[in-house]
Design an enzyme around this catalytic site. Structure first.
Site, mmCIF file in Angstrom:
data_model
loop_
_atom_site.group_PDB
_atom_site.id
_atom_site.type_symbol
_atom_site.label_atom_id
_atom_site.label_comp_id
_atom_site.label_asym_id
_atom_site.label_seq_id
_atom_site.Cartn_x
_atom_site.Cartn_y
_atom_site.Cartn_z
ATOM 1 N N GLN A 38 31.776 58.740 -44.479
ATOM 2 C CA GLN A 38 32.187 59.596 -45.895
ATOM 3 C C GLN A 38 33.459 59.816 -46.187
ATOM 4 O O GLN A 38 33.800 60.019 -47.573
ATOM 5 C CB GLN A 38 31.230 61.078 -45.855
ATOM 6 C CG GLN A 38 29.642 60.438 -45.519
ATOM 7 C CD GLN A 38 29.608 60.534 -44.482
ATOM 8 O OE1 GLN A 38 30.082 59.968 -43.233
ATOM 9 N NE2 GLN A 38 27.534 60.867 -44.959
ATOM 10 N N ASP A 42 26.670 72.388 -44.296
ATOM 11 C CA ASP A 42 25.321 72.406 -45.119
ATOM 12 C C ASP A 42 24.722 73.461 -44.871
ATOM 13 O O ASP A 42 23.483 73.627 -45.483
ATOM 14 C CB ASP A 42 24.626 71.235 -44.017
ATOM 15 C CG ASP A 42 25.539 69.409 -44.646
ATOM 16 O OD1 ASP A 42 26.154 69.493 -44.109
ATOM 17 O OD2 ASP A 42 24.799 68.868 -45.478
ATOM 18 N N GLY A 89 25.663 65.392 -49.662
ATOM 19 C CA GLY A 89 26.379 66.973 -50.166
ATOM 20 C C GLY A 89 25.593 68.120 -50.384
ATOM 21 O O GLY A 89 24.833 67.663 -51.120
#
Lengths: 346, 346
Positions: free
Chosen positions: B197, B238, B48
């Site tokens: 995830q 990201d 993350g």
């Protein structure tokens, strides 16, 4: 590799290659009772719309093959019971119902003949369903291959290969025939969660044939399209409505939307046995909802909390306006819609 | 559940919750060497974008925390070496580079002070990076929640939750704040292959908080949109380029295309530390390609032939024209583009 068969009749038994075990193990189930065929279809040991139809037809044969009874009523009852049970195994693939309907007709057309002859007629019909499917796949291969450029990168989903059919395959039949004709084909395949038919089956049968294949996760399909790696998407089908809407493995509809966004042709390869002119549109196709553990687990291992809520539709419906062409043994129908399909199916 | 933390400083050590073990096991790594932080980032024990930045900052602290040396040159060398090694762990998340740059500046601004004080300054900065991220997530939650109707079904991808941040989460921060404000929220989450995830982390943290969550495979996203089950898609990021292009977990771009097709708003939730104004567009964002076995295997088990070719990009880029809004701690930017973002980031 063409020696591999999803379903075969051999010496009074049905041989089913257990696809739940692939690619780790090559296990042949030798089945002599029709209810073991029921189980094989339910458990997906045999899957793929045409292969399910073929297996069910042989299942009907098994229901009386070893019967010594001379009671005609009991014989007929056995066949009808098998047909009903086989019919209730899975709801979406048209081929299953088509094959069973054909078997029922053979029974009713031969009702007055000696039981031995009825058995033979049933077996001949089941064998024909298999042989015709193989022939149809080869025709689909010819007609689909003709659509492809000399070099093509194909994205496919799930397994519409020899493992899903009487042999050769529908979507993968096009790949095989194109390669036989000297075209340079590269195949990208989605792994196809939850049951991973792409990762387990399509890679397996393409590698066995020495065909260039690259595995991606379902979530990478948009990426490979965006990168310009894909020229055409080719998938199979489980049921095609009268207006050209296509039910196929979950994930297919998303691919069709992505193909449209990237201006990539989206092609469906399926024999006529997959068409259902009785259904006006995809809205009326029953979508099988399978057990949530197929999503919560992979193999025996939980990959999510054991009590999490899950959706698990096995199929989705791609509306016809997203489909560039449907390839069947009768030819290619571009931009399918109700008028075109009705005309064409006459 | 807010007691759970992806990364924490505790008694001279970095505590990292090993996310590769979730949801089966809750394992806390107690780390006292910076290279174990390098390993934790590379192995995705911590993942993350914001959480990686936080972990890296604490990693820099560890590089000198237990050093007794009085040699200033060696001390500085240790910090710089750690920064370089931490920088090379993963290429895509902007937060990693931003956090390390901040640590480097603190070092250079305090170069002449006693080493003990430099250590303290580094630790204070790392702790600030964590605390600010938590505060930012709460602001993102406020601003994102205000966008939602009283009842909303949200589709999310991967994990942009408290496990990916200093706490509360970005995309899931919006979910949490909306629920605190009395909104009725249902979350659908893609499992997010290859590393799951969504299935492993997002379901876990939402179930812990008693939030209504339904797990689907990535291939079902189009289906749930087609069925009208989704009101809004919310994902994390990201790295965000100057023109508003967003790099995020592989599969995000496909969701954005599907959202457009279904006229569903597509929202990105990310702190300003994820923005990279030095990068003109997503074309210049480096996409990490990870090991093919992440696709070939699930856990320790091969789910595909061991030698099949694989693509495994960890991220994709969603072009800004597909994005309805970006929510950061500074506010909401609708229909992001270069002009709007440049003005807004001033």
């Amino acid at each position: 590799m063409e020696e591999l068969h999803a379903v075969q009749w051999h010496d009074g038994k049905v041989r089913i290659l257990d696809q739940t075990k692939l690619p780790e193990e090559l296990v042949l189930l030798e089945i002599s009772d029709y209810y073991a065929v029921v189980d094989a279809i339910k458990s997906l040991a045999v899957r793929g719309a045409p292969a399910i139809g073929i297996a069910a037809a042989f299942g009907v044969v098994l229901s009386v093959w070893n019967a010594d009874e001379v009671d005609r009523a009991a014989f007929i009852e056995s066949v009808n019971k098998a047909i009903e049970e086989l019919k209730s195994t899975r709801p979406t693939a048209k081929n299953l119902f088509g094959a069973l309907e054909r078997m029922r007709k053979v029974l009713s057309q031969n009702l007055s003949r000696p039981l031995r002859e009825i058995k033979s007629a049933l077996l001949r019909t089941a064998q024909s369903i298999l042989n015709e499917d193989l022939e149809n796949c080869k025709k689909i291969g010819e007609m689909g291959a003709a659509l492809l450029p000399v070099r093509a990168n194909i994205l496919t989903h799930c397994n519409a290969g020899l493992l899903a059919t009487g042999g050769h395959g529908t979507a993968l039949g096009i790949v095989r025939t194109a390669i036989e004709k000297g075209k340079k084909i590269k195949v990208y395949v989605d792994e196809t969660r939850p049951l991973l038919q792409g990762a387990r089956l399509t890679t397996f049968e393409l590698l066995e044939d020495g065909i260039d294949v690259t595995l991606i996760t379902d979530s990478m399909a948009a990426f490979v399209m965006q990168k310009g790696l894909i020229n055409v998407v080719i998938v199979g089908a489980d049921r095609i409505a009268r207006n050209g809407d296509v039910a196929n493995k979950i994930g297919t509809y998303g691919l069709a939307v992505l193909a449209k966004e990237h201006k990539i042709p989206f092609v469906v390869a399926a024999p006529l046995s997959t068409f259902d002119p009785d259904i006006a549109s995809g809205d009326h196709i029953i979508i099988e909802e399978r057990h949530p553990d197929e999503v919560r687990k992979i193999g025996d291992r939980f990959i999510a909390p054991e009590d999490v809520e899950v959706l698990n539709p096995a199929f989705d419906v791609t509306p016809h306006h997203l489909i560039s062409a449907i390839v069947s043994e009768r030819g290619v129908i571009k931009f399918p819609n109700e008028n075109a399909l009705t005309e064409w199916l006459k």
